[in-house]
Design an enzyme around this catalytic site. Structure first.
Site, PDB file in Angstrom:
ATOM      1  CE1 TYR A   1     -68.576 -26.188-121.406  1.00 32.28           C
ATOM      2  CE2 TYR A   1     -66.308 -25.820-122.141  1.00 32.28           C
ATOM      3  CZ  TYR A   1     -67.673 -25.571-122.253  1.00 32.28           C
ATOM      4  OH  TYR A   1     -68.129 -24.712-123.220  1.00 32.28           O
TER       5      TYR A   1
ATOM      6  CE  LYS B   1     -69.691 -27.107-124.828  1.00 30.87           C
ATOM      7  NZ  LYS B   1     -71.003 -26.757-125.423  1.00 30.87           N
TER       8      LYS B   1
END
Length: 294
Positions: A203, A207
């Site tokens: 994750y 990003k």
């Protein structure tokens, strides 16, 4: 930004930047609108008098239930439309963009909220799912809708915005960057043997990559040329279901942090709304706590 500053920021009361005058006659799209930040942002847009809000969701039954709940709470009917969008499928993204061009005469704002945080290795479109959903499909949707939003800017003399939802954890992804083959990033990230042991980092890595891609897209499509503002918005740590698919250790860690300093989904959604309000000074920039930051 120090840890103390981050913790203090979590307790700030944030403004609802948009007004009814801003939203009057406008059409907005919110991805992942059936739950969490997307649900609360959609509710704000309806309450503030938007003419039309498209709820772009993977599960249309869940989207329709969310639509009904928002209509009941706001007392406004006929504003919300539920459209299917599965960011794990490039064809779904392209079909959604084509429908937008065919069915909507204008798009004044796009909140790219939908995303995943996986705790185990899965693949979509030949890439690890987090990369496909959070990076490639998110950028693809922005690129496909940008011309239509540029036409909106010209026709209606308005300033459409694309607010991509980022995260401060992107700045903690240096270990992944150090391991990455920068000459062939996506091919490298397909290497399951290399990256599956680090799935908990997927994750933050996604990003970080989204931030890089967003900056490049912002340079290629300056607001001075397109009339469309692109910004990258950090909602902070919020009490949502994002970590439901994360591994047990990560889920527990995030759960403890949320209990100590997590924002409500409604408070976090105000950062998304700010992305639809911020002016040209926010183009290509990082927004957090409803402010432009380096």
């Amino acid at each position: 930004m120090s840890i103390i500053d981050i913790v203090k920021a979590q307790y700030r009361s944030l403004p609802v930047a948009l007004t009814q005058e801003d939203c009057n006659s406008h059409t907005y799209i919110v991805t992942g609108a059936n739950t969490g930040l997307g649900f609360e942002a959609t509710k704000h847009l309806v309450r503030l008098g938007s003419a039309r809000v498209i709820m772009a969701v993977r599960n249309t039954a869940s989207g329709e239930a969310a639509r009904d709940a928002i209509e009941t709470e706001t007392g406004r009917q006929g504003v919300l439309q539920v459209w299917a969008l599965d960011l794990a499928s490039y064809d779904s993204v392209k079909d959604f963009a084509a429908k937008v061009q065919q069915k909507l005469d204008r798009v004044d704002g796009l909140i790219e909220n939908a995303g995943v945080a996986m705790g185990h290795w899965t693949e979509a479109e030949g890439n690890e799912t987090t990369v496909t959903v959070n990076v490639i499909s998110t950028i693809l949707l922005a690129v496909l809708l940008l011309p239509h939003m540029q036409a909106t800017a010209t026709k209606y003399r308005t300033v459409p915005r694309i607010a991509m939802i980022g995260s401060i954890v992107a700045f903690d992804a240096q270990p992944s960057l150090a391991k990455m083959d920068r000459d062939r990033i996506f091919q490298d990230l397909q290497d399951r043997q290399k990256w599956e042991p680090h799935i908990s980092e997927s994750y933050p890595t996604s990003k970080m990559l989204l931030l890089f891609a967003f900056r490049q897209l912002s340079e290629l499509a300056p607001a001075s040329k397109t009339g469309v503002v692109l910004n990258w918005t950090n909602p902070g740590l919020c009490s949502t279901g994002l970590s439901n698919n994360a591994g047990l250790a990560v889920w527990i860690q995030i759960g403890i942090m949320r209990a100590l300093m997590g924002r409500t989904a409604e408070m976090g959604s105000r950062t998304l709304i700010y992305g639809l309000k911020a002016g040209q000074e926010s183009h290509g920039k990082y927004l957090t706590e409803c402010e432009v930051r380096e």
